[in-house]
Design an enzyme around this catalytic site. Structure first.
Site, PDB file in Angstrom:
ATOM      1  N   PRO A   9      27.187  37.189  41.343  1.00 46.25           N
ATOM      2  CG  PRO A   9      27.583  36.542  39.196  1.00 46.25           C
ATOM      3  CD  PRO A   9      27.100  37.200  39.855  1.00 46.25           C
ATOM      4  CG  ASN A  10      31.604  33.605  41.633  1.00 41.03           C
ATOM      5  OD1 ASN A  10      32.162  32.818  41.845  1.00 41.03           O
ATOM      6  ND2 ASN A  10      31.076  33.737  39.801  1.00 41.03           N
ATOM      7  NE  ARG A  17      35.598  36.080  41.590  1.00 40.08           N
ATOM      8  CZ  ARG A  17      34.805  36.693  40.834  1.00 40.08           C
ATOM      9  NH1 ARG A  17      34.319  38.111  41.551  1.00 40.08           N
ATOM     10  NH2 ARG A  17      35.001  36.596  39.875  1.00 40.08           N
ATOM     11  CE1 TYR A  22      37.101  40.917  40.813  1.00 44.64           C
ATOM     12  CE2 TYR A  22      37.729  39.155  40.765  1.00 44.64           C
ATOM     13  CZ  TYR A  22      37.471  39.959  40.383  1.00 44.64           C
ATOM     14  OH  TYR A  22      37.469  39.245  39.144  1.00 44.64           O
ATOM     15  CG  ASN A  73      30.332  44.421  41.295  1.00 42.57           C
ATOM     16  OD1 ASN A  73      29.941  43.666  39.793  1.00 42.57           O
ATOM     17  ND2 ASN A  73      30.818  44.280  41.978  1.00 42.57           N
ATOM     18  CB  ALA A  76      30.397  36.689  35.603  1.00 40.36           C
ATOM     19  CD  GLU A  97      28.304  48.088  34.568  1.00 38.19           C
ATOM     20  OE1 GLU A  97      27.185  49.246  33.967  1.00 38.19           O
ATOM     21  OE2 GLU A  97      29.158  47.660  34.642  1.00 38.19           O
ATOM     22  CG  HIS A  99      32.483  46.240  37.857  1.00 35.89           C
ATOM     23  ND1 HIS A  99      31.951  45.538  36.940  1.00 35.89           N
ATOM     24  CD2 HIS A  99      32.221  47.273  36.106  1.00 35.89           C
ATOM     25  CE1 HIS A  99      30.731  45.506  36.136  1.00 35.89           C
ATOM     26  NE2 HIS A  99      31.572  46.224  35.660  1.00 35.89           N
ATOM     27  NE  ARG A 106      40.539  41.254  35.669  1.00 38.60           N
ATOM     28  CZ  ARG A 106      38.778  40.738  36.548  1.00 38.60           C
ATOM     29  NH1 ARG A 106      38.119  41.223  37.067  1.00 38.60           N
ATOM     30  NH2 ARG A 106      39.075  39.258  36.436  1.00 38.60           N
TER      31      ARG A 106
END
Ligand code: DQA
Length: 146
Positions: A9-10, A17, A22, A73, A76, A97, A99, A106
């Site tokens: 998502p996103n 964004r 990012y 990725n 969330a 995985e 990111h 964070r």
């Protein structure tokens, strides 16, 4: 050698964004950079993005027997989705995985990944290079396993 890149998502909003976190590249820009590396590695890549948890689950299930590896990725959903974790475990397709950001630098709710225990490994914090490194990791992992 076929590698499926799944984006949660996103990530369709990349480019606009939170660029301070990012970066300025769109998902299409990232895909282009991955394709340059894929050509060098003689790997075939497919890129998909969904904001819907169940769609990601379905794609992971369907990857079995079709793709040699998944680079994921989960955005969330990394921190919340038992369903995605179970799909990775069930499909049995080696999964990396990734990111863009360093999630450990964070908010604390980003420090835990529900999917990491069923992944081959985790790469994060290198922006677009997390995707390129994810591809290199997936391909070398498959080759080592042969
Ligand atoms: C992300 C990190 C996640 O915590 C966040 O929810 C994202 C993107 C990353 O690529 O840095 O959407 O997966």
């Amino acid at each position: 050698m076929k590698v499926l890149f799944l984006n949660g998502p996103n990530l369709n909003l990349l480019g606009t964004r939170e660029p301070g976190i990012y970066g300025n590249l769109t998902l299409a820009d990232i895909e282009s950079k991955v394709r340059v590396e894929a050509a060098k590695l003689k790997a075939e890549v497919e890129f998909r993005q969904s904001n819907i948890e169940g769609e990601l689950v379905t794609w992971i299930q369907q990857a079995r027997g079709v793709f040699n590896a998944i680079v994921l990725n989960a955005a969330a959903y990394t921190h919340t989705s038992i369903a995605i974790r179970d799909a990775i475990a069930a499909a049995g397709v080696p999964t990396v995985e990734i990111h863009l950001s360093n999630v450990h630098a964070r908010e604390s709710f980003r420090h835990d990944s529900l999917i990491a225990p069923v992944c081959r490994g985790v790469i994060g914090g290198f922006g677009v290079n997390s995707y390129v490194l994810g591809l290199i990791a997936a391909v070398s992992d498959i080759e080592c396993g042969k």
